[in-house]
Design an enzyme around this catalytic site. Sequence first.
Site, PDB file in Angstrom:
ATOM      1  N   LYS A 104       0.837  -1.203   0.000  1.00 48.76           N
ATOM      2  CA  LYS A 104       0.000   0.000   0.000  1.00 48.76           C
ATOM      3  C   LYS A 104       0.872   1.252   0.000  1.00 48.76           C
ATOM      4  O   LYS A 104       1.958   1.277   0.586  1.00 48.76           O
ATOM      5  CB  LYS A 104      -0.923  -0.020   1.221  1.00 48.76           C
ATOM      6  CG  LYS A 104      -1.988   1.072   1.246  1.00 48.76           C
ATOM      7  CD  LYS A 104      -2.917   0.909   2.449  1.00 48.76           C
ATOM      8  CE  LYS A 104      -3.981   1.987   2.506  1.00 48.76           C
ATOM      9  NZ  LYS A 104      -4.888   1.814   3.674  1.00 48.76           N
ATOM     10  N   SER A 131      -9.962   1.931   2.765  1.00 50.43           N
ATOM     11  CA  SER A 131      -9.069   2.745   1.951  1.00 50.43           C
ATOM     12  C   SER A 131      -8.030   1.929   1.184  1.00 50.43           C
ATOM     13  O   SER A 131      -7.370   2.435   0.289  1.00 50.43           O
ATOM     14  CB  SER A 131      -8.329   3.756   2.837  1.00 50.43           C
ATOM     15  OG  SER A 131      -7.475   3.097   3.758  1.00 50.43           O
ATOM     16  N   SER A 165     -10.439  -0.602   6.892  1.00 58.31           N
ATOM     17  CA  SER A 165      -9.814  -0.387   5.586  1.00 58.31           C
ATOM     18  C   SER A 165      -9.099  -1.589   4.995  1.00 58.31           C
ATOM     19  O   SER A 165      -8.636  -1.532   3.862  1.00 58.31           O
ATOM     20  CB  SER A 165      -8.839   0.790   5.654  1.00 58.31           C
ATOM     21  OG  SER A 165      -9.540   1.994   5.779  1.00 58.31           O
TER      22      SER A 165
END
Length: 486
Positions: free
Chosen positions: A78, A153, A177
């Site tokens: 990420k 997210s 998330s």
Amino acid sequence: MIPLNSYSKLKALLREKKISPVEIAEAYSKRIQKFNPKINAFLEFDPEKLLKAAKASEDRHQKNNTLSEMDGIPIAIKDNLCITGELTTCSSKILENFRSPYDATAIVKLKEKGLLLIPRTNMDEFAMGSSTENSAFGTTLNPINTSKVPGGSSGGSAAAVSASFAPLALGSDTGGSIRQPASLTGIWGLKPTYGRISRYGLIAYASSLDQIGPFSNDIAGIVDSFSVMNGVDPRDQTTANAKVFQPNSVTQTSWKGKKVGVMNRKDISWQKDVILKYQRVLDLIEKEGAELVELDFSIFSYSIPIYYLIATAECSSNLSRFDGIRYGKRIDSSGKLEDLYVDSRTQGFGKEVKRRILLGTFSLSAGYYEAYYGKAQKARIMIRKAYESFFQKVDIILQPTSPSTAFELGEKTKDPLQMYLADTLTTSSNLAGVPSISCPFGVDSNGLPIGMQLTAPHFEEERLLSYAYALNQFDEATVTLPDEII
């Protein structure tokens, strides 16, 4: 044929020397280059770097000097985890040219075991969102149905695993998330106990809520990747001095005689297919001998307002460092210091990040601190105590991960409150710090994935993952990718 959609098969073939790290890297590289332009899971991709790392791994394999059984397996990263020399932008314009001078602790541990890092996956800007539509660099699409969101997210990481761009990925979970996008894309996603994995090198959103965790296309990948990353870190004082998790401690448990905490299904306003699938899983485990114990989750209805007071207050503090002077985009058009601050942050941050900074600044301001942030912290303790009381009655808690399957692109962007409610079943775990995992459990009537969430007491990941294996035994309908990206 290299099994790009199965971590377990990939690991077995690698161990048996039937495939090599270079062959694995080349296969994933080819797939990413072909399909990522459509999905936008990765913000950038450097096939040469991946191949170089794979060749180093292959050399270790040939010399029987591997770093671990995972040596040579790719993992997507990420865009809020620092990797030396790599761009780490949090999908924000304010950090679009920032290159990290150091590795996050989780990254160090992955490198030590020989995993092949593939940075960097798309995300909601600074991890603020539930659909990956808040990225400054374009929306990520759900590989199962490209008219839908992948969740957020960590939507880029979830999409990368779901689309078979990588067998594993790292995300961060502040209010759901990891688990929510895992549910919406049909994969596994773990939020460990707060403090299990070091947050050093994770660019903070809300420091008391953030936790790094893995995605995988099967449960074994979750177990292995979590075992690599957990443990105390002197550079992160919030890491817990708990017993280090070992993958061989996880064995499939029996449902017989176990007490499973469940929700009342009568008065819930979820998507109908989610309710039906929840009833289906409860029927299955009850048939296996589980005792269903209905718990009073009424206090959890306050989780969203508690979460958004605490998270926005912490983000207001954490993001104050991005001011155009210490970090980030610098806009100095007038030569005045105040204008530099205002212009840099105005042009650097996106709409949702600005909204949350303003909310947090207000709740921390003089005259409002105790009325808002202070009360939210007290209420948070009540959420934690509720979990403690639950686990005096039950062995494990089972809920859906998300109240709906993946929603349409743009469906909730004009109504922030509706977007926030997408995390209504996940935020309580972050507030209490307990571990939770989203397990894929079939599809709805339109073929969209549905996830079931298991929650265990603090530092009981062994228990949590043992029940995840038990849930995985049921033969439910599987998720399939559309023809254009198979």
